[in-house]
Design an enzyme around this catalytic site. Sequence first.
Site, PDB file in Angstrom:
ATOM      1  N   ILE A 343      10.210  32.948  32.467  1.00  0.00           N
ATOM      2  CA  ILE A 343      10.612  34.409  32.415  1.00  0.00           C
ATOM      3  C   ILE A 343      10.092  34.945  33.856  1.00  0.00           C
ATOM      4  O   ILE A 343      10.858  35.757  34.482  1.00  0.00           O
ATOM      5  CB  ILE A 343       9.844  35.256  31.448  1.00  0.00           C
ATOM      6  CG1 ILE A 343      10.396  34.703  30.093  1.00  0.00           C
ATOM      7  CG2 ILE A 343       9.915  36.614  31.568  1.00  0.00           C
ATOM      8  CD1 ILE A 343       9.817  35.343  28.673  1.00  0.00           C
ATOM      9  N   GLU A 344       9.051  34.583  34.425  1.00  0.00           N
ATOM     10  CA  GLU A 344       8.491  35.260  35.616  1.00  0.00           C
ATOM     11  C   GLU A 344       9.246  34.882  36.901  1.00  0.00           C
ATOM     12  O   GLU A 344       9.205  35.475  37.729  1.00  0.00           O
ATOM     13  CB  GLU A 344       7.267  35.041  35.684  1.00  0.00           C
ATOM     14  CG  GLU A 344       6.691  33.359  35.771  1.00  0.00           C
ATOM     15  CD  GLU A 344       6.338  32.782  34.528  1.00  0.00           C
ATOM     16  OE1 GLU A 344       5.955  31.609  34.415  1.00  0.00           O
ATOM     17  OE2 GLU A 344       6.678  33.480  33.448  1.00  0.00           O
ATOM     18  N   ASP A 354       5.891  40.652  28.038  1.00  0.00           N
ATOM     19  CA  ASP A 354       4.752  39.693  28.031  1.00  0.00           C
ATOM     20  C   ASP A 354       4.469  39.754  26.395  1.00  0.00           C
ATOM     21  O   ASP A 354       4.538  40.841  25.843  1.00  0.00           O
ATOM     22  CB  ASP A 354       3.635  40.779  28.478  1.00  0.00           C
ATOM     23  CG  ASP A 354       2.143  40.470  28.103  1.00  0.00           C
ATOM     24  OD1 ASP A 354       1.964  39.345  27.496  1.00  0.00           O
ATOM     25  OD2 ASP A 354       1.232  41.307  28.438  1.00  0.00           O
ATOM     26  N   ASN A 357      -1.218  40.459  23.200  1.00  0.00           N
ATOM     27  CA  ASN A 357      -2.104  40.779  22.013  1.00  0.00           C
ATOM     28  C   ASN A 357      -2.344  42.266  22.132  1.00  0.00           C
ATOM     29  O   ASN A 357      -1.811  43.137  23.136  1.00  0.00           O
ATOM     30  CB  ASN A 357      -3.544  40.255  22.404  1.00  0.00           C
ATOM     31  CG  ASN A 357      -4.401  40.153  21.313  1.00  0.00           C
ATOM     32  OD1 ASN A 357      -5.103  41.333  21.016  1.00  0.00           O
ATOM     33  ND2 ASN A 357      -4.862  39.099  20.908  1.00  0.00           N
ATOM     34  N   GLU A 372       0.762  35.369  27.661  1.00  0.00           N
ATOM     35  CA  GLU A 372       0.161  36.218  28.274  1.00  0.00           C
ATOM     36  C   GLU A 372      -1.095  36.003  28.912  1.00  0.00           C
ATOM     37  O   GLU A 372      -1.039  36.608  30.300  1.00  0.00           O
ATOM     38  CB  GLU A 372      -0.401  37.416  27.084  1.00  0.00           C
ATOM     39  CG  GLU A 372      -1.028  38.497  27.549  1.00  0.00           C
ATOM     40  CD  GLU A 372      -1.405  39.717  26.533  1.00  0.00           C
ATOM     41  OE1 GLU A 372      -1.101  40.838  26.815  1.00  0.00           O
ATOM     42  OE2 GLU A 372      -1.942  39.148  25.733  1.00  0.00           O
ATOM     43  N   GLU A 373      -1.844  35.120  28.817  1.00  0.00           N
ATOM     44  CA  GLU A 373      -3.058  34.808  29.426  1.00  0.00           C
ATOM     45  C   GLU A 373      -2.419  34.098  30.837  1.00  0.00           C
ATOM     46  O   GLU A 373      -2.925  34.505  31.886  1.00  0.00           O
ATOM     47  CB  GLU A 373      -3.807  33.795  28.784  1.00  0.00           C
ATOM     48  CG  GLU A 373      -4.611  34.457  27.931  1.00  0.00           C
ATOM     49  CD  GLU A 373      -4.116  34.500  26.142  1.00  0.00           C
ATOM     50  OE1 GLU A 373      -4.674  35.074  25.303  1.00  0.00           O
ATOM     51  OE2 GLU A 373      -2.893  33.867  26.320  1.00  0.00           O
ATOM     52  N   TRP A 485       9.207  35.580  21.424  1.00  0.00           N
ATOM     53  CA  TRP A 485       8.063  36.601  21.015  1.00  0.00           C
ATOM     54  C   TRP A 485       7.460  36.459  19.756  1.00  0.00           C
ATOM     55  O   TRP A 485       8.258  36.529  18.789  1.00  0.00           O
ATOM     56  CB  TRP A 485       8.524  37.840  21.294  1.00  0.00           C
ATOM     57  CG  TRP A 485       8.047  39.183  20.996  1.00  0.00           C
ATOM     58  CD1 TRP A 485       6.593  39.339  21.627  1.00  0.00           C
ATOM     59  CD2 TRP A 485       8.172  40.183  20.340  1.00  0.00           C
ATOM     60  NE1 TRP A 485       6.041  40.632  21.113  1.00  0.00           N
ATOM     61  CE2 TRP A 485       7.107  41.044  20.223  1.00  0.00           C
ATOM     62  CE3 TRP A 485       9.186  40.480  19.355  1.00  0.00           C
ATOM     63  CZ2 TRP A 485       7.102  42.060  19.475  1.00  0.00           C
ATOM     64  CZ3 TRP A 485       9.194  41.438  18.608  1.00  0.00           C
ATOM     65  CH2 TRP A 485       8.014  42.711  18.536  1.00  0.00           C
ATOM     66  N   CYS A 487       6.136  34.063  18.323  1.00  0.00           N
ATOM     67  CA  CYS A 487       6.199  32.729  17.622  1.00  0.00           C
ATOM     68  C   CYS A 487       5.112  31.843  18.114  1.00  0.00           C
ATOM     69  O   CYS A 487       4.125  32.326  18.787  1.00  0.00           O
ATOM     70  CB  CYS A 487       7.490  32.042  18.312  1.00  0.00           C
ATOM     71  SG  CYS A 487       9.075  32.974  17.641  1.00  0.00           S
ATOM     72  N   GLY A 488       5.023  30.829  17.854  1.00  0.00           N
ATOM     73  CA  GLY A 488       3.762  29.718  17.918  1.00  0.00           C
ATOM     74  C   GLY A 488       2.573  30.255  17.162  1.00  0.00           C
ATOM     75  O   GLY A 488       2.708  30.267  16.002  1.00  0.00           O
TER      76      GLY A 488
END
Length: 577
Positions: A343-344, A354, A357, A372-373, A485, A487-488
């Site tokens: 994505i980035e 992003d 959280n 995100e991290e 987004w 998921c996981g």
Amino acid sequence: MKSHTHNDSSQMKEALQHDTQQNPQKEKEKHEKEQCSNDSTNRDSFLPSSSGICSAENVKDGQAECPEFLQQMERTLSCCQLKDMKRLQHGDMKLGPLRFTRRHTVLIDVDTFNSQRKFLPQKGRDLWHSDFVKMPCSQSANQKSRWDVISKKLKSLASKKTVSVKDVEEAIIKYNPKYKDQWSFDALHTFNKNIPDTENYFKTLFPKIAALALKLPDFVNKAIPLLRKGQSATITLSQVQISCLLANAFFCTFPHRNTSNPTAEYSGYPTINFNSLFGNWSERKREKLRAIMHYFKEVTDESTRPKGLVTFHRECLSYTDMPTWESCKENLSKLHITSEGQIELEGKGMLQVDFANSLIGGGVLGSGLLQEEILFLINPELIVARLFTEKLEDNECLIITGSQQFSSYSGFGDSFEWAGPYEDQSERDQWARRKTQILAIDAMNFRHSMDQYKMRHINRELNKAYCGFKGYDGHEKPDIATGKWGCGAFNGDPQLKALIQLMAAAKAKRGLAFFTFGDEYLKQSLQHIYDLMFAEGITVGTLYKLLCEFSSAKHRDSHVDLFDFIKKNIRNSKSHL
């Protein structure tokens, strides 16, 4: 929140038939396509080239079966090409002069910036108040003596050519004595020992970070408001100001931010001081510290110090602005699907999602290494959002414009590695911000995966995505770069999350680039169902009604597949035409 009713099968058929009647051109195109396809039984539907959709199923042995399918197709079988997605670089809407308003706090002098393009701090006064960041250098009665201790210790470190990890630890504990037996610095110590000498520049970097932190009273003169829940508000500050704030976070100087007690003043905010990053050594911490140290190396070097602005905008979507999803008439937006890329990188210039959280940044200062991290580690300026952004509510998002990428990486989770410096070549807009937009939206965390198929949860995710996608203030609206987004770790269904984001993007009138991160099956199945829905003229409202039907079916039979369910319903509706 607006209520939504379920639709029975007869209502669903009527809705699908209505969409077909309202799209006679698409019905004509579909009919022509069926006539020229020699293998139409293997696919539900395809679009002609005039629709902007690419598909490989009508190509055999490298030859197109029908002239209308002769268009440029990517190896990834994407619905449209990545180069066709709208990016910030494609244009520059006139922002007008930088200015502050009641809802927009600017921490630099706007007159000097607009006339001379210089970044001078905006004059203001210190406020020790619950609506503002409580600064370590505040001159309030209780804080002044603490800043005296902080500045004395930091000046001592800054005056040295080399500083050890032990020196850093002793300085931090000196003005945080309460945590002497609670905070561990073993990760920082082990990191310093394990890094090869060719990369270990930290002893000479620590004094520079201390010197940068000491400049806080000079660099930030105006009180920083908190971005509180229930309020739309914006903060713009310079990259130098951000680096100074993060240098103070490195040395753990921010008051009232060291406890997670639910009754604490900042219990609704993420942590900001770096003490949690310095303890509990792991391979993950090593790679995180490599990225963070590289950032400080860049911002403390005059030749590489960034010179621009970054804007943080918290948006609160009012309940009256939430769509009535079953009534939405919008057709699906353009879609690019790929199992490759990031994505980035490939999504540069688009609105990059992003997978956040609700406490912005998640575990970036701990052991977390999800999407995100990683994003916050390669763009450390994002970490400063943790200083002033309260936990996001269901109808809120955070949009960051202008942050700079400093590092490259590889891997994910335990395989994450810092891969060296990254030279960000992004252009800057009129406000000297990098043409990069990052959207933080937090998905729901489903401990029981079946809960996500309840319509109240689907509605929540639709409104959360729409809050971020809709765009604000008349600024340019690039297309969206997103993926799996929620998921996981949050147990989201990739099929459902893909459709939710597709619907929200269509309502916001923006295209969507969807990265499946190596999931080839999801890429192909999403391509297939999108082609079918687009060809049949399925609107956002009709797709919502299909989700209502699916929600009921899923709770009767947990093995029902979403995409198969949609295909079956569309086939059944066609048979009744």
